[in-house]
Structures are given as structure tokens and as C-alpha cells.
Design a protein around this motif. Structure first.
Motif, PDB file in Angstrom:
ATOM      1  N   HIS A  41      -3.788 -47.738   7.963  1.00 32.13           N
ATOM      2  CA  HIS A  41      -4.899 -47.229   9.355  1.00 32.13           C
ATOM      3  C   HIS A  41      -6.266 -48.392  10.334  1.00 32.13           C
ATOM      4  O   HIS A  41      -6.728 -47.758  11.042  1.00 32.13           O
ATOM      5  N   LEU A  42      -6.894 -48.367   8.897  1.00 32.06           N
ATOM      6  CA  LEU A  42      -7.748 -49.161   8.947  1.00 32.06           C
ATOM      7  C   LEU A  42      -7.638 -50.108   9.968  1.00 32.06           C
ATOM      8  O   LEU A  42      -8.238 -50.893  10.498  1.00 32.06           O
ATOM      9  N   THR A  43      -6.267 -51.129   8.977  1.00 28.27           N
ATOM     10  CA  THR A  43      -6.381 -52.593   9.853  1.00 28.27           C
ATOM     11  C   THR A  43      -5.746 -52.274  10.827  1.00 28.27           C
ATOM     12  O   THR A  43      -6.091 -53.258  11.913  1.00 28.27           O
ATOM     13  N   VAL A  44      -5.104 -51.318  11.712  1.00 33.56           N
ATOM     14  CA  VAL A  44      -4.650 -51.277  12.663  1.00 33.56           C
ATOM     15  C   VAL A  44      -5.673 -50.734  13.782  1.00 33.56           C
ATOM     16  O   VAL A  44      -5.934 -50.573  14.952  1.00 33.56           O
ATOM     17  N   THR A  45      -6.892 -49.610  13.180  1.00 32.36           N
ATOM     18  CA  THR A  45      -7.822 -49.109  14.328  1.00 32.36           C
ATOM     19  C   THR A  45      -8.488 -50.756  14.920  1.00 32.36           C
ATOM     20  O   THR A  45      -8.995 -50.573  15.668  1.00 32.36           O
ATOM     21  N   GLY A  46      -8.683 -51.188  13.791  1.00 30.10           N
ATOM     22  CA  GLY A  46      -9.743 -52.087  13.947  1.00 30.10           C
ATOM     23  C   GLY A  46      -9.062 -52.948  14.561  1.00 30.10           C
ATOM     24  O   GLY A  46     -10.087 -53.421  15.046  1.00 30.10           O
ATOM     25  N   GLY A  94       1.366 -64.067   4.824  1.00 29.03           N
ATOM     26  CA  GLY A  94       0.139 -64.083   5.690  1.00 29.03           C
ATOM     27  C   GLY A  94      -0.819 -62.331   5.307  1.00 29.03           C
ATOM     28  O   GLY A  94      -0.643 -62.977   4.172  1.00 29.03           O
ATOM     29  N   VAL A  95      -1.731 -62.841   6.061  1.00 27.92           N
ATOM     30  CA  VAL A  95      -3.354 -61.542   5.875  1.00 27.92           C
ATOM     31  C   VAL A  95      -3.288 -61.567   6.356  1.00 27.92           C
ATOM     32  O   VAL A  95      -4.149 -61.673   7.843  1.00 27.92           O
ATOM     33  N   THR A  96      -3.887 -59.803   6.508  1.00 24.95           N
ATOM     34  CA  THR A  96      -4.783 -59.074   7.604  1.00 24.95           C
ATOM     35  C   THR A  96      -5.538 -59.273   7.483  1.00 24.95           C
ATOM     36  O   THR A  96      -6.708 -59.927   6.677  1.00 24.95           O
ATOM     37  N   ARG A 145      -4.950 -57.157   3.057  1.00 25.62           N
ATOM     38  CA  ARG A 145      -3.245 -56.670   3.003  1.00 25.62           C
ATOM     39  C   ARG A 145      -2.395 -58.129   3.174  1.00 25.62           C
ATOM     40  O   ARG A 145      -2.522 -58.681   4.430  1.00 25.62           O
ATOM     41  N   ILE A 146      -1.688 -58.453   2.081  1.00 24.20           N
ATOM     42  CA  ILE A 146      -0.611 -59.765   1.766  1.00 24.20           C
ATOM     43  C   ILE A 146       0.123 -59.256   3.190  1.00 24.20           C
ATOM     44  O   ILE A 146       0.942 -58.097   2.330  1.00 24.20           O
ATOM     45  N   GLY A 192     -12.938 -57.597  -1.425  1.00 24.99           N
ATOM     46  CA  GLY A 192     -13.096 -56.263  -2.226  1.00 24.99           C
ATOM     47  C   GLY A 192     -11.660 -56.195  -2.816  1.00 24.99           C
ATOM     48  O   GLY A 192     -11.884 -55.672  -4.150  1.00 24.99           O
ATOM     49  N   ARG A 193     -10.631 -55.413  -2.406  1.00 25.45           N
ATOM     50  CA  ARG A 193      -9.060 -54.738  -2.344  1.00 25.45           C
ATOM     51  C   ARG A 193      -8.677 -55.538  -1.743  1.00 25.45           C
ATOM     52  O   ARG A 193      -8.456 -55.585  -0.419  1.00 25.45           O
ATOM     53  N   VAL A 194      -7.834 -56.843  -2.486  1.00 27.03           N
ATOM     54  CA  VAL A 194      -6.397 -56.840  -1.702  1.00 27.03           C
ATOM     55  C   VAL A 194      -5.559 -56.774  -1.719  1.00 27.03           C
ATOM     56  O   VAL A 194      -4.523 -56.638  -3.039  1.00 27.03           O
ATOM     57  N   LEU A 195      -4.804 -55.761  -1.489  1.00 26.78           N
ATOM     58  CA  LEU A 195      -3.506 -55.150  -1.407  1.00 26.78           C
ATOM     59  C   LEU A 195      -2.200 -55.788  -0.685  1.00 26.78           C
ATOM     60  O   LEU A 195      -2.068 -57.014   0.288  1.00 26.78           O
ATOM     61  N   LEU A 196      -1.111 -55.353  -1.224  1.00 26.83           N
ATOM     62  CA  LEU A 196      -0.088 -55.448  -0.598  1.00 26.83           C
ATOM     63  C   LEU A 196       1.347 -53.971  -1.340  1.00 26.83           C
ATOM     64  O   LEU A 196       0.673 -53.591  -1.599  1.00 26.83           O
TER      65      LEU A 196
END
Length: 299
Positions: free
Chosen positions: A43-48, A219-221, A229-230, A262-266
Motif C-alpha cells: 500500500h505504501l509503495t503503490v500509493t507513493g 531490484g528495490v522499490t 522492498r527487494i 529502516g525496514r528492508v523487505l521482500l
């Protein structure tokens, strides 16, 4: 769909509100999304990107955005739909899931898939079938990981990591399309658009052999609310099993930490034990499981 109006809300008591205005949506839910940036990463990535690049960032259809308010006016949940991608929600209770199914059915909103944390997705699929008679088919099971303590694979394969540049554009397009085909991604973006966007902010890293031949990418967002997010990680089939994916993923993860993320996710496909084991070895730890249900008749 236009922003909610009294005439468009047949069930005001449900607490659900819908809009296509990204700025209005984020003004209402941004603090809620930022309260759990790991669980709300998509949600954060897409709305950004919708805020930065406009309503057509993910397709020609306008976004369908929604939030659920509690009786005290606070936000309880958020919804995101950028056709042709799946409709996504944050975590819902059983009652909230029922009310969402009722509202979407009443509005006649069309979607081909629903994605959420596993229990929410399962509950929605059951609620939708009870209400409409249309069953949901489990399409994907994914696991969200968060980087704990990075462990760089050793020994690393020969070569080095480097950021992809404009000269790599055609390669990125081919590898994006290869990843989409391998992963069975539904409604994926055009490869050229994806490559151009990622190149605009240095969003892809390549691993190349000592002679300069690229053999893998990660890749990374963009970073939003302290999380990134990776995605995607891809190695052509003939080059797999040589440690390239682990090496390039570790390098992208290291670079994100160095930038202060702060938070690296995948996300991983739970049906792929190899990738899940790889990311755990690098230092990623499970956060939650996600499910995607397809509703082809609903579309």
C-alpha cells in the motif's frame, strides 16, 4: 470511480469510504499505513507512486482506494485496487471482511483477484462466495520477510555488483519479462515502462562476471515510510544454481541499509523452497503469509 458521496454509499453504517483521489486518501490513511510499514509495504509503495506519477502510474483505469473508519473516527483498515492488479486490503476482522464484501457487491466494483494476509484473504473468499455464488481460487501463497542481520553469502561467486544504467535498458526489459513469465505474475507492467522507471532512480543492481557479463539482477522499490522492498530478483535459467541471486540480493540489501532504510523487505513464493531457504541464509526472517485468490467471473 468517483469519490464517495451519500448517493454512492448504500451502507453508510459499514464505515467503508471509497475514492479515486490519491491525495485525499493518503491524507486520511497515511499515519495508519505508517504504523506498520512492513505489513503495509505494498500500500505504501503503490500509493507513493500514484502520488508522485499520477493516477495512470499502474494502468489506464483510475485507482480505487478505500478506508474503514471505526466509530471513534480512527482508521481501521485500508484498501487499494489499481486494475488490472489484485484488489488488496490490510488486515481485517471477520466482521470487517463481511462488510467489505457487502459494499463491493453493492457498488458493483469489478476485480479479478483479492490479496491480503492469509487469513483475511481466506475469509474474504468465503464471504464473497456466500454473497455472490462466485468461488475464489487460491492462486498464490507468499511469505513476507524482513531483513534482520545481513549475512553475505560466502564464498561469493566471482564478479561484482553494479547499478544498472541506461545501456542496460534492453537487458532489463528482457529479464523483467522473463521474471514475469517464470513467476506467473498477473497483469504485469509493460517491461519498457518498468525498466525506465527503475533506471530513473537507480532501482536495479546487476551481478556481473569478471569479464563484465551480467548474470543476475535484483531490484528495490523506492523508500517510503522507512521501508523498501527487494523485487524482483531474477537469474536466467541457464545461469541458476551458481550463487548469483544470493550475491546480488545481499548487495542490494546492504546498499539499502547503508542508505538508512529502516525496514528492508521482500516477498517469496511459498511454493519455492530454494528461494525461501536462500533468503533465510542471508538474514531475512518471516513476518506474515499472504494469499491471492482469483475471481475470474467477478471481472
Amino acid at each position: 470511480m468517483a469519490p464517495d458521496t451519500p448517493a454512492a454509499r448504500p451502507d453508510d453504517a459499514s464505515g467503508w469510504h471509497f475514492t479515486s483521489d490519491t491525495h485525499a486518501f493518503l491524507a486520511r490513511v497515511e499515519d495508519f499505513l505508517g504504523s506498520r510499514p512492513d505489513l503495509h509495504t505494498v500500500h505504501l509503495t503503490v500509493t507513493g507512486q500514484l502520488r508522485q506519477r499520477g493516477a495512470s502510474a499502474y494502468g489506464d483505469a483510475p485507482p480505487f482506494l478505500g478506508h474503514l473508519t471505526r466509530p471513534d473516527g480512527s482508521v481501521a483498515a485500508a484498501l487499494l485496487h489499481t486494475p488490472p492488479y489484485a484488489l488488496r486490503t490490510t488486515r481485517l476482522t471477520d466482521d470487517e471482511t463481511e462488510s467489505l464484501a457487502a459494499r463491493l457487491h453493492g457498488l458493483g466494483h469489478l476485480f479479478s483477484a483479492f490479496a491480503a494476509e492469509r487469513e483475511t484473504a481466506r475469509a474474504f473468499a468465503a464471504a464473497w462466495e456466500r454473497r455472490t455464488g462466485t468461488p475464489g481460487t487460491l492462486r498464490d501463497l507468499e511469505r513476507l520477510y524482513r531483513l534482520d542481520e545481513l549475512t553475505v553469502p560466502a564464498p561469493a561467486p566471482a564478479g561484482r555488483a553494479r547499478l544498472a544504467g541506461p545501456a542496460d535498458r534492453e537487458l532489463l526489459i528482457r529479464w523483467h519479462d522473463g521474471f514475469v513469465a517464470d513467476a506467473g505474475v498477473q497483469g504485469a507492467r509493460n517491461g519498457a515502462d518498468w525498466a525506465d522507471f527503475r533506471l530513473s532512480y537507480g532501482g536495479v543492481t546487476l551481478w556481473e562476471t569478471p569479464d563484465g557479463t551480467p548474470v543476475s539482477m535484483a531490484g528495490v522499490t523506492p523508500t517510503v515510510a522507512g521501508q523498501a522492498r527487494i523485487a524482483p530478483v531474477y537469474t536466467p535459467p541457464r545461469l541458476r544454481g551458481r550463487g548469483y541471486a544470493g550475491a546480488v540480493t545481499a548487495e542490494v540489501s546492504r546498499a539499502a541499509l547503508a542508505r538508512g532504510v529502516g525496514r528492508v523487505l521482500l516477498f517469496t513464493d511459498l511454493a519455492n523452497p530454494t528461494s525461501n531457504a536462500l533468503y533465510r541464509r542471508i538474514g531475512y526472517r518471516p513476518v506474515a503469509d499472504w494469499a491471492v485468490y482469483a475471481f475470474e467471473e467477478a471481472a
